[in-house]
Scaffold this motif. Sequence first.
Motif, short mmCIF file in Angstrom:
data_model
loop_
_atom_site.label_atom_id
_atom_site.label_comp_id
_atom_site.label_asym_id
_atom_site.label_seq_id
_atom_site.Cartn_x
_atom_site.Cartn_y
_atom_site.Cartn_z
N SER A 160 3.13 0.53 -6.06
CA SER A 160 2.15 -0.42 -5.57
C SER A 160 2.73 -1.26 -4.45
O SER A 160 3.95 -1.39 -4.32
CB SER A 160 1.65 -1.31 -6.71
N LEU A 161 1.82 -1.84 -3.67
CA LEU A 161 2.19 -2.67 -2.54
C LEU A 161 1.12 -3.73 -2.37
O LEU A 161 -0.08 -3.42 -2.42
CB LEU A 161 2.28 -1.80 -1.27
N SER A 162 1.55 -4.96 -2.16
CA SER A 162 0.60 -6.06 -1.96
C SER A 162 0.87 -6.70 -0.60
O SER A 162 2.02 -7.04 -0.28
CB SER A 162 0.76 -7.09 -3.08
N VAL A 163 -0.19 -6.87 0.20
CA VAL A 163 -0.04 -7.35 1.58
C VAL A 163 -1.13 -8.37 1.88
O VAL A 163 -2.26 -8.27 1.36
CB VAL A 163 -0.17 -6.16 2.56
N GLN A 164 -0.80 -9.34 2.69
CA GLN A 164 -1.78 -10.33 3.10
C GLN A 164 -2.68 -9.75 4.18
O GLN A 164 -2.22 -9.00 5.07
CB GLN A 164 -1.05 -11.57 3.64
N GLU A 165 -3.95 -10.12 4.14
CA GLU A 165 -4.90 -9.69 5.16
C GLU A 165 -4.37 -10.05 6.56
O GLU A 165 -3.86 -11.13 6.78
CB GLU A 165 -6.25 -10.37 4.94
N GLY A 166 -4.51 -9.09 7.49
CA GLY A 166 -4.07 -9.31 8.85
C GLY A 166 -2.65 -8.87 9.13
O GLY A 166 -2.26 -8.70 10.29
N ARG A 167 -1.86 -8.69 8.06
CA ARG A 167 -0.47 -8.27 8.24
C ARG A 167 -0.39 -6.74 8.23
O ARG A 167 -1.37 -6.04 8.02
CB ARG A 167 0.41 -8.85 7.12
N ILE A 168 0.81 -6.22 8.45
CA ILE A 168 1.01 -4.78 8.47
C ILE A 168 1.27 -4.26 7.06
O ILE A 168 1.98 -4.90 6.27
CB ILE A 168 2.19 -4.41 9.40
N SER A 169 0.66 -3.13 6.73
CA SER A 169 0.98 -2.41 5.49
C SER A 169 1.78 -1.18 5.88
O SER A 169 1.38 -0.45 6.80
CB SER A 169 -0.29 -1.96 4.77
N ILE A 170 2.87 -0.94 5.18
CA ILE A 170 3.68 0.25 5.43
C ILE A 170 3.84 1.02 4.12
O ILE A 170 4.40 0.50 3.16
CB ILE A 170 5.07 -0.11 6.00
N LEU A 171 3.30 2.23 4.10
CA LEU A 171 3.40 3.08 2.92
C LEU A 171 4.34 4.24 3.24
O LEU A 171 4.23 4.86 4.29
CB LEU A 171 2.04 3.60 2.50
N ASN A 172 5.25 4.51 2.32
CA ASN A 172 6.30 5.48 2.57
C ASN A 172 6.17 6.73 1.70
O ASN A 172 5.61 6.69 0.60
CB ASN A 172 7.67 4.85 2.32
N CYS A 173 6.74 7.80 2.23
CA CYS A 173 6.64 9.09 1.55
C CYS A 173 7.87 9.92 1.92
O CYS A 173 8.26 9.96 3.10
CB CYS A 173 5.35 9.78 2.01
#
Lengths: 114, 110
Positions: free
Chosen positions: B10-23
């Motif tokens: 899981s990942l939690s991010v503030q609206e407007g910021r960048i989300s980075i999902l890794n694989c």
Amino acid sequence: DVKVTQSSRYLVKRTGEKVFLECVQDMDHENMFWYRQDPGLGLRLIYFSYDVKMKEKGDIPEGYSVSREKKERFSLILESASTNQTSMYLCASSFLGGLGETQYFGPGTRLLVL
Amino acid sequence: DQQVKQNSPSLSVQEGRISILNCDYTNSMFDYFLWYKKYPAEGPTFLISISSIKDKNEDGRFTVFLNKSAKHLSLHIVPSQPGDSAVYFCAGRYGNKLVFGAGTILRVKS
């Protein structure tokens, strides 16, 4: 828009019952797939078919069989349902070949085996 | 043998910021990588893909980066929006099959 439909959204069955899950797609796709989704395991391929009457085993085919009598329809069969087959089942379809081939998914069937 | 791994459940991010999902992946035969998004009670929907011969693909707010030497790819969402909250699956393709990771739950807080 591609439409993939699955016959049921929710199913409750008893151990030992024979279960049929139906999937229909309306885009004349050659490929059709059955997956199950479990928490922490993602989507795992059960069976797929690239043509009518053709089928190939995926990664977890044990306890399942499939039928593809018509191009638009792909059925998943649980010969004798067991509690460890309680899961979300997802059907998908795609064209054969192509670049960045996209699979289109149905809404899923949540199966509970008691 | 997990050929595709998403190590962050899981990942939690503030609206407007960048989300980075890794694989991360192990199978060198994958020729395409795809990202799918899944809302509860719906099937996964295709988001973006990248060929194994590319290192970047961009589509609006979504960019996928591929580092073939590290066998690693990432999905960047900029800016993140509350509607992006979903489960994100990474997948590698070989032949006409996709191999999926376990998924990452993204929560975008407003």
